[in-house]
Design a protein around this motif. Structure first.
Motif, PDB file in Angstrom:
ATOM      1  N   CYS A 133     -82.386 -63.574   9.384  1.00 30.66           N
ATOM      2  CA  CYS A 133     -81.067 -62.961   9.226  1.00 30.66           C
ATOM      3  C   CYS A 133     -81.098 -61.977   8.064  1.00 30.66           C
ATOM      4  CB  CYS A 133     -80.010 -64.031   8.957  1.00 30.66           C
ATOM      5  SG  CYS A 133     -79.857 -65.235  10.291  1.00 30.66           S
ATOM      6  N   VAL A 134     -80.448 -60.830   8.265  1.00 33.02           N
ATOM      7  CA  VAL A 134     -80.464 -59.804   7.215  1.00 33.02           C
ATOM      8  C   VAL A 134     -79.057 -59.416   6.760  1.00 33.02           C
ATOM      9  CG1 VAL A 134     -82.673 -58.858   7.932  1.00 33.02           C
ATOM     10  CG2 VAL A 134     -80.585 -57.929   8.912  1.00 33.02           C
ATOM     11  N   GLY A 135     -78.041 -60.181   7.129  1.00 34.46           N
ATOM     12  CA  GLY A 135     -76.689 -59.898   6.673  1.00 34.46           C
ATOM     13  C   GLY A 135     -76.002 -58.829   7.497  1.00 34.46           C
ATOM     14  N   GLY A 136     -74.810 -58.440   7.046  1.00 36.85           N
ATOM     15  CA  GLY A 136     -74.001 -57.457   7.759  1.00 36.85           C
ATOM     16  C   GLY A 136     -74.201 -56.052   7.248  1.00 36.85           C
ATOM     17  N   LEU A 160     -87.076 -59.107  19.036  1.00 38.75           N
ATOM     18  CA  LEU A 160     -85.680 -59.003  19.456  1.00 38.75           C
ATOM     19  C   LEU A 160     -84.800 -58.751  18.240  1.00 38.75           C
ATOM     20  CD1 LEU A 160     -83.384 -59.407  21.577  1.00 38.75           C
ATOM     21  CD2 LEU A 160     -83.525 -61.867  21.090  1.00 38.75           C
ATOM     22  N   TYR A 161     -83.881 -57.792  18.384  1.00 41.05           N
ATOM     23  CA  TYR A 161     -82.901 -57.476  17.348  1.00 41.05           C
ATOM     24  C   TYR A 161     -81.504 -57.673  17.938  1.00 41.05           C
ATOM     25  CZ  TYR A 161     -86.857 -55.129  15.094  1.00 41.05           C
ATOM     26  OH  TYR A 161     -88.067 -54.846  14.532  1.00 41.05           O
ATOM     27  N   ILE A 162     -80.686 -58.482  17.267  1.00 38.25           N
ATOM     28  CA  ILE A 162     -79.329 -58.726  17.729  1.00 38.25           C
ATOM     29  C   ILE A 162     -78.360 -58.133  16.713  1.00 38.25           C
ATOM     30  CG2 ILE A 162     -77.635 -60.455  18.431  1.00 38.25           C
ATOM     31  CD1 ILE A 162     -79.960 -62.393  18.913  1.00 38.25           C
ATOM     32  N   ILE A 163     -77.609 -57.122  17.131  1.00 38.53           N
ATOM     33  CA  ILE A 163     -76.627 -56.474  16.267  1.00 38.53           C
ATOM     34  C   ILE A 163     -75.270 -57.111  16.550  1.00 38.53           C
ATOM     35  CG2 ILE A 163     -75.557 -54.292  15.617  1.00 38.53           C
ATOM     36  CD1 ILE A 163     -78.034 -52.856  16.654  1.00 38.53           C
ATOM     37  N   VAL A 168     -83.519 -54.239  21.426  1.00 37.11           N
ATOM     38  CA  VAL A 168     -82.344 -54.157  20.557  1.00 37.11           C
ATOM     39  C   VAL A 168     -81.106 -54.388  21.419  1.00 37.11           C
ATOM     40  CG1 VAL A 168     -81.004 -52.730  18.961  1.00 37.11           C
ATOM     41  CG2 VAL A 168     -83.513 -52.531  19.021  1.00 37.11           C
ATOM     42  N   VAL A 169     -80.275 -55.368  21.033  1.00 42.15           N
ATOM     43  CA  VAL A 169     -79.046 -55.654  21.782  1.00 42.15           C
ATOM     44  C   VAL A 169     -77.870 -55.714  20.829  1.00 42.15           C
ATOM     45  CG1 VAL A 169     -80.328 -56.960  23.524  1.00 42.15           C
ATOM     46  CG2 VAL A 169     -79.228 -58.181  21.632  1.00 42.15           C
ATOM     47  N   HIS A 170     -76.687 -55.446  21.371  1.00 40.95           N
ATOM     48  CA  HIS A 170     -75.464 -55.718  20.614  1.00 40.95           C
ATOM     49  C   HIS A 170     -74.671 -56.800  21.339  1.00 40.95           C
ATOM     50  CE1 HIS A 170     -72.609 -53.723  23.302  1.00 40.95           C
ATOM     51  NE2 HIS A 170     -73.345 -52.623  23.324  1.00 40.95           N
ATOM     52  N   THR A 171     -73.639 -57.313  20.682  1.00 35.58           N
ATOM     53  CA  THR A 171     -72.879 -58.448  21.215  1.00 35.58           C
ATOM     54  C   THR A 171     -71.444 -58.074  21.561  1.00 35.58           C
ATOM     55  OG1 THR A 171     -72.219 -59.156  18.980  1.00 35.58           O
ATOM     56  CG2 THR A 171     -74.256 -60.094  19.886  1.00 35.58           C
ATOM     57  N   ALA A 172     -71.125 -56.784  21.642  1.00 40.07           N
ATOM     58  CA  ALA A 172     -69.746 -56.349  21.846  1.00 40.07           C
ATOM     59  C   ALA A 172     -69.380 -56.306  23.325  1.00 40.07           C
ATOM     60  CB  ALA A 172     -69.535 -54.968  21.215  1.00 40.07           C
ATOM     61  N   GLY A 184     -75.719 -59.178  10.967  1.00 41.44           N
ATOM     62  CA  GLY A 184     -74.297 -59.467  11.003  1.00 41.44           C
ATOM     63  C   GLY A 184     -73.954 -60.661  10.139  1.00 41.44           C
ATOM     64  N   ALA A 185     -72.669 -60.783   9.804  1.00 38.45           N
ATOM     65  CA  ALA A 185     -72.222 -61.885   8.958  1.00 38.45           C
ATOM     66  C   ALA A 185     -70.858 -62.414   9.381  1.00 38.45           C
ATOM     67  CB  ALA A 185     -72.166 -61.425   7.493  1.00 38.45           C
ATOM     68  N   GLY A 186     -70.361 -61.971  10.529  1.00 34.76           N
ATOM     69  CA  GLY A 186     -69.037 -62.366  10.990  1.00 34.76           C
ATOM     70  C   GLY A 186     -69.061 -63.596  11.878  1.00 34.76           C
TER      71      GLY A 186
END
Length: 247
Positions: A32-35, A48-51, A72-76, A12-14
């Motif tokens: 970090c791998v960007g958006g 751990l992967y954070i989307i 793998v997790v998301h943050t929404a 992510g990049a936001g």
């Protein structure tokens, strides 16, 4: 658990990704791998992967990680955990308004977590604590209402700040004139319920004042004024009825 290093990939990049990038610390080793427009591949051997990307992009990105062994997790806030394709999946949702142009300490950002495995809940708690924050478990069904409530008390309120700023600017009044009122309005609900704290002409249903104020507004602003005033007054009537019932 806290003695080892956890290889962590942030996608992510936001605003949320920028906050996490600035605050994730040991024992989490961050890459970090960007958006969505990233140019480098996602490592497949992380713990751990954070989307941290837009809601609609979470599912396609998670497809790239469906075979990884890490969590793998998301943050929404409003996206269910099960949109993720991996066996170990979860959610790491920060309940806070985050902006790249304003830095706030992680201690002011509570996280609401969910995971498909109990051990992964502990990993997410460790992640929050290592940042100086706290984590509370909450499932996807309840979290979508948490996020909806946040839209009302943050996003909608901030839009009203925008309308306020426009009205003031048109008459050469600085927005800073509102800051003491804004701060006290927020502080009051530490001690009072929102219904108890409500003031203004709509509470009294002062039609003369309300009509005079609406005459100063454009059509969109007038619609909002009418809708919110009715909601305020209806809430007052419900509050008084409930209070009478309790007595």
């Amino acid at each position: 658990m806290g003695t080892r290093t956890y290889r962590t990939v942030l996608i992510g990049a936001g605003n949320v990704a920028s906050f996490l990038k600035a605050n994730i610390k040991s024992p989490f080793l961050l890459t970090c791998v960007g958006g969505r427009q990233r140019t480098c591949p996602i490592p497949k051997d992380a713990d751990l992967y954070i989307i941290a990307i837009s809601d609609r992009a979470i599912s396609p990105v998670s497809q790239e990680l469906k075979d990884v062994e890490g969590l793998v997790v998301h943050t929404a806030g409003s996206v269910p955990m099960d949109v993720l394709s991996s066996k170990r999946r979860g959610v790491f949702y920060p309940l806070q308004t985050l902006s790249k142009k304003r830095q706030i300490p992680a201690s002011k950002v509570p996280f609401y977590i969910e995971a498909s495995q109990e051990q992964d809940l502990e990993l997410l708690r460790l992640l929050a604590e290592s940042m100086g924050s706290k984590a509370e478990q909450m499932d996807s069904q309840r979290r979508k209402y948490l996020h909806l409530a946040a839209v009302f008390c943050c996003n909608f309120v901030n839009r009203l700040y925008g309308i306020t700023a426009d009205l003031l600017e048109a008459h050469n009044i600085p927005f800073s004139a509102m800051l003491p009122l804004i701060h006290e309005t927020a502080d009051k609900v530490d001690e009072l319920t929102p219904s108890e704290a409500q003031t203004g002409p709509a509470v009294r249903w002062d039609e003369a004042v309300m009509a005079q104020q609406m005459s100063l507004l454009d059509d969109e602003q007038k619609q909002l004024y009418q809708l919110l005033s009715k909601s305020i007054h209806d809430d007052k009537l419900r509050f008084e009825e409930d209070k009478g019932t309790r007595l």
